[in-house]
Design an enzyme around this catalytic site. Sequence first.
Site, PDB file in Angstrom:
ATOM      1  N   HIS A  66      -2.583  -2.010  -2.886  1.00  0.00           N
ATOM      2  CA  HIS A  66      -4.236  -0.550  -3.094  1.00  0.00           C
ATOM      3  C   HIS A  66      -3.481   0.589  -3.096  1.00  0.00           C
ATOM      4  O   HIS A  66      -3.024   1.488  -4.148  1.00  0.00           O
ATOM      5  CB  HIS A  66      -4.246   0.176  -1.006  1.00  0.00           C
ATOM      6  CG  HIS A  66      -4.620  -0.905  -0.077  1.00  0.00           C
ATOM      7  ND1 HIS A  66      -4.767  -1.043   1.213  1.00  0.00           N
ATOM      8  CD2 HIS A  66      -4.953  -2.198  -0.189  1.00  0.00           C
ATOM      9  CE1 HIS A  66      -4.745  -2.250   2.340  1.00  0.00           C
ATOM     10  NE2 HIS A  66      -4.969  -2.717   0.899  1.00  0.00           N
TER      11      HIS A  66
ATOM     12  N   ASP B 250      -3.978  -4.776   6.388  1.00  0.00           N
ATOM     13  CA  ASP B 250      -3.875  -5.462   5.221  1.00  0.00           C
ATOM     14  C   ASP B 250      -2.835  -6.231   4.756  1.00  0.00           C
ATOM     15  O   ASP B 250      -1.613  -6.198   4.281  1.00  0.00           O
ATOM     16  CB  ASP B 250      -5.116  -5.200   4.327  1.00  0.00           C
ATOM     17  CG  ASP B 250      -5.805  -5.846   2.988  1.00  0.00           C
ATOM     18  OD1 ASP B 250      -6.051  -7.250   3.446  1.00  0.00           O
ATOM     19  OD2 ASP B 250      -5.945  -5.379   1.253  1.00  0.00           O
TER      20      ASP B 250
ATOM     21  N   SER C 114       0.906  -1.180   0.264  1.00  0.00           N
ATOM     22  CA  SER C 114       0.003   0.141  -0.516  1.00  0.00           C
ATOM     23  C   SER C 114       1.021   1.071  -0.308  1.00  0.00           C
ATOM     24  O   SER C 114       2.312   1.501  -0.437  1.00  0.00           O
ATOM     25  CB  SER C 114      -0.497   0.137   1.084  1.00  0.00           C
ATOM     26  OG  SER C 114      -1.897   0.678   1.577  1.00  0.00           O
TER      27      SER C 114
END
Lengths: 198, 275
Positions: A45, A138, A18
């Site tokens: 992401h 995540d 991310s």
Amino acid sequence: MNSSFFHNKYKGIVIGGSAGSFKPITKLLADLPKDFPIPIFLCLHRLKHVRHGFIEALSIKSSKPILEPLDKEIVRPGMVYLAPANYHLCIELGNTMSLSTEGLVNNSRPAIDLTFKSAAYVYKEKLIGILFSGANKDGALGMKAIKDKGGVTIIQDPEESMMNTMPLSAKQVTEIDFCLEAEKITNFLLDLYKAYQK
Amino acid sequence: MQRDIEIAELRRLTQYIDDNFDYDFKNYAMSSFTRRVRRVIELYKFTSVEALIKKFKNNPSFFQEFVSEITVNVTEMFRDPTFWSSLRDEIIPDVIKEHRKISIWHAGCSSGEEVISMCILLKELDCLESATIVATDIDQSIINKAKKASFSAKNMELNKQNYERYGGKNDFLSYFVEDEGFFYIKPELIERVSFRVQDLVKGNPFSKFDLILCRNVMIYFNQTLQNEVLKKLHGSLFKYGNLAIGSKESLIWCDIANKFVVVNNEEKIYKKIKD
């Protein structure tokens, strides 16, 4: 490094990241040989409503073509697949990929956990999971699933990561085989590449 | 439930459902279906798939709740704005020019966001009166929700952004009436829509259409089922009718792909060219 990791039986590599991961991942893709044989699944992401631009940006320096797979597309060796904006990407039994519009997971779609868990279920010990910099959790449970199925877990060194929450969260929930700086992650894959040349 | 759900357990579940409720989930895509079943198990605190089956035995009416939980109902108005602008600029004007009317089927309409998008689009093209619209879903409770057509202020923000990206010229919120934080679509906009419960898997073609929207529905099916459902959609289209699927779906792998041509590859709009 333990040489038992360097064999030619891997079926897939899943990479998650991310905030702060774009740079090291583009570098990694630039440094991999064009004929690197193991399929790579990228779950990063990204902005939900921007369908274009991201893959182009990732592709600029990449030695390998990067594709956003269509639903039920067959996994081919040597390809790099990127989870499309606003879809979860999963690996299915029978060597295909599926997409899903299920709700956000860890506030994300695509969610790294879903890609990693589905790949762990299908590829088991023949999977490598790599988690780069990121500002949320995540991917942590995805890494645990990979480890639980006997796969290999690698995180970008939190010291080096621009945002260390993501790699650190993985470390908190499961055993990490290698904690490496981005450049060393590339070297790991290059050593693996040699194993495939033999 | 900590451990993985095994394939044998899923088979027992889908077989029980098929035998007792006449719904066929056997060819749903494995990873998402497993995830949905796990979700139900965790939500209702069952200990296993067996416990879920036992619940069906003791309380068959629980099955409708199960269907609601198992189906994915994530949707937006004007999702993929460029898809909607190509309907507005190319597909729909062509049909209207040719036939002066248009029949549309939203297959798997969920809570109705795409139906509303369509009605707004047709209204702005000044051809809502020329349209017949059918919207179906497998889940009775989501059809009820679609009929009610009320949306939280939070969701309206995204819907409005999509509408603006689509190039909508009006004040988006003027299509709604606000009441205590909820936005209700003005009834005259959707009065031509017929909402019905229909299962794409077990149901049969019931009419013919100029345009079918079945976006991000077949992704929950495996390839065998995608093939079967595509045959039904094909059978429900007039010749030269249009089929729209999700932007990351494809017909390439389906048996009857050659009965369609691509009209817009980016937006995944196809035209039926052979019966």
